[in-house]
Write a protein that holds these residues in place. Structure first.
Motif, PDB file in Angstrom:
ATOM      1  N   GLU A   1     -70.603 -27.524  41.759  1.00 22.39           N
ATOM      2  CA  GLU A   1     -69.470 -28.287  42.288  1.00 22.39           C
ATOM      3  C   GLU A   1     -69.466 -28.305  43.810  1.00 22.39           C
ATOM      4  O   GLU A   1     -69.173 -29.330  44.426  1.00 22.39           O
ATOM      5  N   LEU A   2     -69.806 -27.178  44.413  1.00 25.73           N
ATOM      6  CA  LEU A   2     -69.714 -27.041  45.870  1.00 25.73           C
ATOM      7  C   LEU A   2     -70.860 -27.713  46.606  1.00 25.73           C
ATOM      8  O   LEU A   2     -70.656 -28.368  47.637  1.00 25.73           O
ATOM      9  N   PHE A   3     -72.070 -27.533  46.107  1.00 21.13           N
ATOM     10  CA  PHE A   3     -73.261 -28.018  46.808  1.00 21.13           C
ATOM     11  C   PHE A   3     -73.759 -29.280  46.118  1.00 21.13           C
ATOM     12  O   PHE A   3     -74.498 -29.219  45.140  1.00 21.13           O
ATOM     13  N   THR A   4     -73.353 -30.417  46.628  1.00 19.70           N
ATOM     14  CA  THR A   4     -73.640 -31.683  45.966  1.00 19.70           C
ATOM     15  C   THR A   4     -74.403 -32.671  46.836  1.00 19.70           C
ATOM     16  O   THR A   4     -75.151 -33.496  46.312  1.00 19.70           O
TER      17      THR A   4
ATOM     18  N   LEU B   1     -57.201 -16.409  43.310  1.00 20.67           N
ATOM     19  CA  LEU B   1     -58.240 -16.315  42.287  1.00 20.67           C
ATOM     20  C   LEU B   1     -58.687 -17.701  41.840  1.00 20.67           C
ATOM     21  O   LEU B   1     -59.881 -17.936  41.617  1.00 20.67           O
ATOM     22  N   ALA B   2     -57.751 -18.624  41.712  1.00 21.65           N
ATOM     23  CA  ALA B   2     -58.100 -19.987  41.302  1.00 21.65           C
ATOM     24  C   ALA B   2     -59.038 -20.644  42.304  1.00 21.65           C
ATOM     25  O   ALA B   2     -60.012 -21.312  41.927  1.00 21.65           O
ATOM     26  N   ALA B   3     -58.761 -20.467  43.579  1.00 23.67           N
ATOM     27  CA  ALA B   3     -59.606 -21.078  44.609  1.00 23.67           C
ATOM     28  C   ALA B   3     -61.031 -20.554  44.536  1.00 23.67           C
ATOM     29  O   ALA B   3     -61.995 -21.286  44.787  1.00 23.67           O
ATOM     30  N   ASP B   4     -61.176 -19.288  44.179  1.00 23.18           N
ATOM     31  CA  ASP B   4     -62.502 -18.690  44.124  1.00 23.18           C
ATOM     32  C   ASP B   4     -63.209 -18.947  42.802  1.00 23.18           C
ATOM     33  O   ASP B   4     -64.413 -19.202  42.786  1.00 23.18           O
ATOM     34  N   ALA B   5     -62.484 -18.911  41.686  1.00 23.04           N
ATOM     35  CA  ALA B   5     -63.150 -18.806  40.387  1.00 23.04           C
ATOM     36  C   ALA B   5     -62.766 -19.850  39.356  1.00 23.04           C
ATOM     37  O   ALA B   5     -63.361 -19.870  38.273  1.00 23.04           O
ATOM     38  N   ASP B   6     -61.795 -20.709  39.618  1.00 17.73           N
ATOM     39  CA  ASP B   6     -61.514 -21.780  38.668  1.00 17.73           C
ATOM     40  C   ASP B   6     -62.503 -22.924  38.880  1.00 17.73           C
ATOM     41  O   ASP B   6     -63.074 -23.083  39.960  1.00 17.73           O
ATOM     42  N   LEU B   7     -62.696 -23.722  37.846  1.00 18.11           N
ATOM     43  CA  LEU B   7     -63.692 -24.790  37.873  1.00 18.11           C
ATOM     44  C   LEU B   7     -63.029 -26.156  37.800  1.00 18.11           C
ATOM     45  O   LEU B   7     -62.128 -26.376  36.992  1.00 18.11           O
ATOM     46  N   SER B   8     -63.502 -27.077  38.631  1.00 18.68           N
ATOM     47  CA  SER B   8     -62.939 -28.425  38.659  1.00 18.68           C
ATOM     48  C   SER B   8     -63.629 -29.372  37.687  1.00 18.68           C
ATOM     49  O   SER B   8     -63.065 -30.399  37.316  1.00 18.68           O
ATOM     50  N   GLY B   9     -64.863 -29.047  37.285  1.00 18.48           N
ATOM     51  CA  GLY B   9     -65.619 -29.950  36.423  1.00 18.48           C
ATOM     52  C   GLY B   9     -66.321 -31.066  37.171  1.00 18.48           C
ATOM     53  O   GLY B   9     -67.005 -31.887  36.547  1.00 18.48           O
ATOM     54  N   ARG B  10     -66.193 -31.094  38.488  1.00 14.50           N
ATOM     55  CA  ARG B  10     -66.815 -32.170  39.272  1.00 14.50           C
ATOM     56  C   ARG B  10     -68.267 -31.815  39.587  1.00 14.50           C
ATOM     57  O   ARG B  10     -68.636 -31.502  40.721  1.00 14.50           O
ATOM     58  N   ILE B  11     -69.090 -31.875  38.575  1.00 15.55           N
ATOM     59  CA  ILE B  11     -70.524 -31.595  38.707  1.00 15.55           C
ATOM     60  C   ILE B  11     -71.272 -32.915  38.578  1.00 15.55           C
ATOM     61  O   ILE B  11     -71.192 -33.583  37.540  1.00 15.55           O
TER      62      ILE B  11
ATOM     63  N   SER C   1     -62.434 -25.161  26.916  1.00 18.57           N
ATOM     64  CA  SER C   1     -61.797 -25.247  28.234  1.00 18.57           C
ATOM     65  C   SER C   1     -62.709 -25.937  29.242  1.00 18.57           C
ATOM     66  O   SER C   1     -62.268 -26.770  30.035  1.00 18.57           O
ATOM     67  N   PHE C   2     -63.995 -25.595  29.210  1.00 18.23           N
ATOM     68  CA  PHE C   2     -64.928 -26.214  30.152  1.00 18.23           C
ATOM     69  C   PHE C   2     -65.094 -27.695  29.862  1.00 18.23           C
ATOM     70  O   PHE C   2     -65.142 -28.521  30.786  1.00 18.23           O
ATOM     71  N   GLY C   3     -65.171 -28.039  28.587  1.00 20.63           N
ATOM     72  CA  GLY C   3     -65.274 -29.449  28.238  1.00 20.63           C
ATOM     73  C   GLY C   3     -64.073 -30.242  28.724  1.00 20.63           C
ATOM     74  O   GLY C   3     -64.208 -31.383  29.194  1.00 20.63           O
ATOM     75  N   ARG C   4     -62.895 -29.652  28.631  1.00 18.47           N
ATOM     76  CA  ARG C   4     -61.694 -30.328  29.119  1.00 18.47           C
ATOM     77  C   ARG C   4     -61.735 -30.497  30.637  1.00 18.47           C
ATOM     78  O   ARG C   4     -61.292 -31.525  31.172  1.00 18.47           O
ATOM     79  N   ALA C   5     -62.249 -29.499  31.342  1.00 19.09           N
ATOM     80  CA  ALA C   5     -62.353 -29.602  32.798  1.00 19.09           C
ATOM     81  C   ALA C   5     -63.312 -30.719  33.200  1.00 19.09           C
ATOM     82  O   ALA C   5     -63.021 -31.509  34.104  1.00 19.09           O
ATOM     83  N   MET C   6     -64.450 -30.791  32.531  1.00 23.29           N
ATOM     84  CA  MET C   6     -65.403 -31.868  32.823  1.00 23.29           C
ATOM     85  C   MET C   6     -64.809 -33.238  32.514  1.00 23.29           C
ATOM     86  O   MET C   6     -64.982 -34.197  33.272  1.00 23.29           O
ATOM     87  N   ALA C   7     -64.084 -33.335  31.400  1.00 24.20           N
ATOM     88  CA  ALA C   7     -63.468 -34.611  31.021  1.00 24.20           C
ATOM     89  C   ALA C   7     -62.392 -35.013  32.027  1.00 24.20           C
ATOM     90  O   ALA C   7     -62.288 -36.185  32.412  1.00 24.20           O
ATOM     91  N   ALA C   8     -61.585 -34.047  32.467  1.00 25.36           N
ATOM     92  CA  ALA C   8     -60.531 -34.338  33.429  1.00 25.36           C
ATOM     93  C   ALA C   8     -61.098 -34.824  34.757  1.00 25.36           C
ATOM     94  O   ALA C   8     -60.454 -35.591  35.479  1.00 25.36           O
TER      95      ALA C   8
ATOM     96  N   ALA D   1     -71.537 -36.394  31.316  1.00 31.17           N
ATOM     97  CA  ALA D   1     -72.612 -35.581  31.908  1.00 31.17           C
ATOM     98  C   ALA D   1     -72.727 -34.218  31.253  1.00 31.17           C
ATOM     99  O   ALA D   1     -73.482 -33.366  31.745  1.00 31.17           O
ATOM    100  N   LEU D   2     -72.017 -33.987  30.149  1.00 32.24           N
ATOM    101  CA  LEU D   2     -72.001 -32.675  29.501  1.00 32.24           C
ATOM    102  C   LEU D   2     -72.428 -32.778  28.047  1.00 32.24           C
ATOM    103  O   LEU D   2     -71.918 -33.611  27.298  1.00 32.24           O
ATOM    104  N   VAL D   3     -73.366 -31.925  27.659  1.00 34.22           N
ATOM    105  CA  VAL D   3     -73.735 -31.750  26.249  1.00 34.22           C
ATOM    106  C   VAL D   3     -73.620 -30.261  25.944  1.00 34.22           C
ATOM    107  O   VAL D   3     -74.200 -29.427  26.643  1.00 34.22           O
ATOM    108  N   GLN D   4     -72.856 -29.937  24.911  1.00 35.28           N
ATOM    109  CA  GLN D   4     -72.624 -28.547  24.524  1.00 35.28           C
ATOM    110  C   GLN D   4     -73.267 -28.270  23.169  1.00 35.28           C
ATOM    111  O   GLN D   4     -73.110 -29.048  22.228  1.00 35.28           O
ATOM    112  N   THR D   5     -73.976 -27.161  23.079  1.00 33.60           N
ATOM    113  CA  THR D   5     -74.622 -26.775  21.827  1.00 33.60           C
ATOM    114  C   THR D   5     -74.175 -25.369  21.441  1.00 33.60           C
ATOM    115  O   THR D   5     -73.747 -24.582  22.290  1.00 33.60           O
ATOM    116  N   TYR D   6     -74.297 -25.067  20.150  1.00 32.30           N
ATOM    117  CA  TYR D   6     -73.803 -23.802  19.631  1.00 32.30           C
ATOM    118  C   TYR D   6     -74.798 -23.223  18.627  1.00 32.30           C
ATOM    119  O   TYR D   6     -75.513 -23.960  17.954  1.00 32.30           O
TER     120      TYR D   6
END
Length: 444
Positions: free
Chosen positions: A158-161, A322-332, A354-361, A367-372
């Motif tokens: 997110e930071l280095f784009t 803590l949010a500023a340091d460790a929360d994720l925006s999903g803007r990858i 939760s991560f999928g929701r962040a990416m969608a928001a 840009a996201l594919v999740q496997t299990y």
């Protein structure tokens, strides 16, 4: 080492188009030196080691038949205390499949221990630039994060784009719910454990808010905590040898906190010393963790449990820090591929929702594919699992072939012919929301 490696790139890549604040002075970095490789990294692999200008140790593996690509690895943990070279050597040994598949591999110990996501992301990016300046210019850079390191990698992506320093991102067993949400269940574990056991702290010890982990001057050791846990729960005994009271308490923790018995002790440790690190070193002495209003369920007497557990309100400023340091925006801005064991005992699979929701928001759902997988492990799944993921990620980033869960599963079966081991992908699985496993709570 550019002068000794025929595949080394010429010149210096200055921050890959990053903003000036993100640029690192690679000219000031000392070149790495040759070092012995850990076992099983592949015949002919060359290893290089060093310590960067920020104090982080790093290790690089260059396979004899290099495919031209770099896997930039963000390790999990986080580990407390000073960084060590041993930490990155252990990770290379664990992830030796990468150089055996032909990828160059590089990892940083990070400049400091503790729960500092953004700093770790900076250290990882510094290593990428150091690798290009001192070792070689890769065709592609695949950013890989494991466990807590997945949040480090996601934050870095997110930071280095600017200039696209990373071609794609692989996140494995990721703690991806953000710092302000991923650890709520550990406070729940602390308060329910104390309700049941009354020994962390003991009645004779100074009573402190459990949401700070430990006071700064606490003398408690991990050995002593383990002894107390065993006294109360009998985790050091086979289940059949526990008292009825111990068995009932273990069942309550498993049913209320929704973690397996085998991970109670480790999560209690993290809810103690990691919380202490966050509160004392990251958020100015105030706690970002709270359980006010949480309704616990699953015990033999939920009414008594909810009336008896200690309650805490998270500090608003600490939550913001803590949010500023460790929360994720999903803007990858690049492709992201994840894998998560459905029965992961350390990072619950619902974090993926939760991560999928962040990416969608952020408008990045495509840009996201999740496997299990059906695995019950956290730290490592299998060689063919990661081989299939890397092949799929590369094809997506370089050829535009967006992977499917079914395709990755098929790729794993194909990789088994050369790598052996197991493939346990479950393409039909979809995780539930995190709130279905960890009781929701208001955040200030």
């Amino acid at each position: 080492m550019k002068t000794t490696m025929k595949w080394a790139g010429a010149g210096m890549l200055l921050a890959a188009g990053l903003s000036p604040a993100a640029a690192f002075d690679t000219a000031a970095e000392i070149p790495p030196v040759s070092t012995a490789c850990p076992q099983n990294v592949g015949e002919g692999t060359t290893c290089l080691a060093g310590r960067d200008s920020a104090g982080a140790f790093y290790l690089i593996a260059m396979p004899k038949a290099w495919n031209g690509d770099l896997v930039l690895h963000s390790h999990g943990g986080p580990f407390l205390g000073a960084p060590t070279a041993k930490r990155v050597a252990e990770d290379l040994e664990r992830w030796s499949v990468m150089p055996r598949l032909g990828y160059a591999w590089a990892a940083s110990s990070y400049r400091q221990g503790g729960v500092a996501v953004t700093a770790a992301a900076e250290d990882t990016e510094r290593l990428r630039q150091l690798f290009i300046d001192k070792v070689a210019r890769p065709k592609h850079v695949w950013l890989h994060g494991q466990s807590w390191g997945a949040s480090v990698a996601a934050k870095g992506a997110e930071l280095f784009t600017e200039g696209r320093p990373y071609d794609a991102v692989l996140l494995t067993a990721g703690v991806l719910g953000g710092g302000t949400r991923s650890y709520d269940f550990r406070l729940d574990l602390r308060v329910v454990y104390q309700y049941l056991c009354h020994n962390h702290p003991l009645p004779t010890e100074t009573q402190y808010p459990l949401n700070i982990g430990l006071p700064t001057d606490a003398k408690l050791t991990q050995h002593e905590l383990a002894r107390r846990v065993d006294d109360c729960l009998g985790l050091d005994k086979p289940a059949a040898q526990r008292s009825a009271e111990q068995a009932a308490k273990v069942k309550t923790l498993v049913d209320v906190i929704h973690i397996p018995e085998r991970s109670i002790a480790s999560h209690l440790n993290w809810a103690t010393w990691h919380f202490q690190d966050v509160v004392q070193k990251r958020t100015g002495g105030a706690s970002p963790f709270g359980n006010a209003g949480v309704v616990y369920a699953g015990s033999a007497d939920d009414a008594a449990l909810n009336a008896g557990v200690l309650r805490y309100t998270a500090d608003a400023k600490a939550v913001a820090t803590l949010a500023a340091d460790a929360d994720l925006s999903g803007r990858i801005p690049v492709p992201v591929l994840t894998v998560h064991a459905i029965h992961d005992p350390t990072a619950v699979v619902e974090l993926q929702d939760s991560f999928g929701r962040a990416m969608a928001a952020a408008g990045r759902e495509a840009a996201l594919v999740q496997t299990y997988t059906g695995d019950r492990d956290h730290s490592y799944l299998s060689d063919p699992t990661y081989a299939a993921l890397m092949e799929a990620l590369s094809a997506w980033a370089t050829q535009g072939k967006k992977p499917t869960a079914e395709g990755v599963a098929a790729g794993c079966e194909k990789a088994r012919a050369a790598l052996g081991a197991t493939c346990k992908f479950e393409p039909g699985f979809t995780p539930k929301p995190l709130d279905t496993r960890v009781p929701p709570r208001a955040k200030p």
